[in-house]
Design a protein around this motif. Structure first.
Motif, PDB file in Angstrom:
ATOM      1  N   LEU A  40      -8.980 -16.793  -7.663  1.00  0.00           N
ATOM      2  CA  LEU A  40      -9.433 -16.972  -6.001  1.00  0.00           C
ATOM      3  C   LEU A  40      -8.517 -18.127  -5.572  1.00  0.00           C
ATOM      4  CD1 LEU A  40     -13.065 -16.358  -6.190  1.00  0.00           C
ATOM      5  CD2 LEU A  40     -11.305 -14.889  -5.164  1.00  0.00           C
ATOM      6  N   GLY A  41      -7.615 -18.804  -6.501  1.00  0.00           N
ATOM      7  CA  GLY A  41      -6.399 -19.614  -6.063  1.00  0.00           C
ATOM      8  C   GLY A  41      -6.609 -21.147  -6.332  1.00  0.00           C
ATOM      9  N   ASP A  42      -5.904 -21.783  -5.642  1.00  0.00           N
ATOM     10  CA  ASP A  42      -5.530 -23.334  -6.243  1.00  0.00           C
ATOM     11  C   ASP A  42      -5.306 -23.085  -7.982  1.00  0.00           C
ATOM     12  OD1 ASP A  42      -5.920 -23.773  -3.816  1.00  0.00           O
ATOM     13  OD2 ASP A  42      -7.673 -25.146  -3.940  1.00  0.00           O
ATOM     14  N   THR A  43      -4.261 -22.653  -8.305  1.00  0.00           N
ATOM     15  CA  THR A  43      -4.125 -22.234  -9.646  1.00  0.00           C
ATOM     16  C   THR A  43      -3.540 -23.375 -10.349  1.00  0.00           C
ATOM     17  OG1 THR A  43      -3.924 -20.083  -9.168  1.00  0.00           O
ATOM     18  CG2 THR A  43      -3.150 -20.518 -11.179  1.00  0.00           C
ATOM     19  N   LEU A  44      -2.368 -24.138  -9.907  1.00  0.00           N
ATOM     20  CA  LEU A  44      -1.536 -24.833 -10.479  1.00  0.00           C
ATOM     21  C   LEU A  44      -1.628 -26.273 -10.269  1.00  0.00           C
ATOM     22  CD1 LEU A  44       1.764 -22.643 -10.587  1.00  0.00           C
ATOM     23  CD2 LEU A  44      -0.115 -22.807 -12.364  1.00  0.00           C
ATOM     24  N   SER A  45      -1.895 -26.698  -9.098  1.00  0.00           N
ATOM     25  CA  SER A  45      -1.788 -28.106  -8.397  1.00  0.00           C
ATOM     26  C   SER A  45      -2.578 -29.204  -9.040  1.00  0.00           C
ATOM     27  CB  SER A  45      -2.051 -28.089  -7.197  1.00  0.00           C
ATOM     28  OG  SER A  45      -2.120 -29.417  -6.531  1.00  0.00           O
ATOM     29  N   GLY A  46      -1.863 -30.092  -9.606  1.00  0.00           N
ATOM     30  CA  GLY A  46      -2.762 -31.018 -10.427  1.00  0.00           C
ATOM     31  C   GLY A  46      -1.721 -31.963 -11.427  1.00  0.00           C
TER      32      GLY A  46
END
Length: 272
Positions: A40-46
């Protein structure tokens, strides 16, 4: 895929480049014999492993909905991006950017009508990242002061904004990182699987009753959900998976992000 006339699949969200947590969740999903997974998303940011996470996921036959961080990473100018997004876009290669760009827009109305992948999920299933009207809106939580409480039935109904047709019986969302399921008076089951890779964070986005809030699960475990149709009704199991979080926490320290390392080790945000 549906088996023996029933729909059953896993929901993951908010991986945030935490490959160790993701692989632990994937092993647990496989152990349960579940073949279909929806991200459901926000897969890579960090500040962790965005490229390695993208390369691993590109080998999986999962379904992907874009989150707000996909939109920000791919479309915002570098000077507007937060540190996690700026780091992520700097790490990605061309194929991984193209793969991220291919994720389904969370505001696509077909997601809200059950017209996206009905043969794989069921025609009564709707998906979003935040709420049906915004990828940055919590659906099941309301920030008040420095915390976020369960949203009231009236708040949830207002955020649904009349966008779901009456035949939708299951709505999956993410964004808040809080594992939760709510069944409305109309019988709609709303499921947030929680975050695979970031068990706590803080946010200074302004809300009517909060200018700063923290989300804390109180555990470093990775979270996901299993949903299954039983007797014509959708049911949900919220799953917590223990994994070796120390390599990811140490990596966050190396990247100069003690806030992330503390969250990954404890499930809480550091206090001054």
């Amino acid at each position: 895929m549906p088996t023996a006339g029933r729909m059953r699949f896993a929901l993951v969200s908010d991986i945030h480049g935490n490959l160790s947590a993701l692989q632990a969740v994937a092993r647990d999903i496989a152990h349960r014999g579940i073949q279909q997974v929806v991200n459901l998303g926000d897969t890579l940011s960090g500040p962790l492993m965005p490229l390695d996470t993208a390369q691993w996921l590109r080998q999986q036959a999962w379904l992907h909905v874009a989150g707000n961080h996909e939109r920000q990473v791919l479309s915002w100018p570098l000077e507007r991006q937060i540190a996690s997004d700026a780091f992520t876009i700097g790490q990605l290669d061309g194929p991984s950017r193209d793969w991220l760009q291919s994720h389904t827009n969370p505001c696509d109305p077909r997601l809200h009508r059950g017209e996206m992948w009905p043969e794989r999920l069921g025609a009564d299933v709707a998906l979003c990242h935040g709420s049906p009207r915004s990828d940055i809106e919590y659906l099941l939580e309301t920030p008040v002061g420095e915390t976020a409480r369960l949203a009231t039935a009236a708040e949830i109904d207002e955020r649904l904004d009349g966008r779901l047709p009456p035949h939708i019986r299951l709505l999956a969302c993410g964004h808040s990182h809080v594992p939760r399921s709510v069944r409305t008076t109309s019988g709609l089951l709303i499921v947030n699987p929680g975050s695979v890779g970031q068990p706590a964070y803080d946010d200074d986005h302004p809300y009517p009753h909060s200018s700063y809030h923290r989300i804390e699960t109180g555990s470093p475990d990775a979270r996901y959900a299993v949903v299954e149709q039983r007797g014509g009704r959708w049911a949900c199991e919220l799953v917590s998976v223990a994994y070796d979080f120390e390599p990811m926490a140490s990596l966050a320290d190396q990247r100069g992000r003690p806030d992330w390392s503390h969250a990954l080790r404890t499930g809480y945000m550091p206090r001054p």
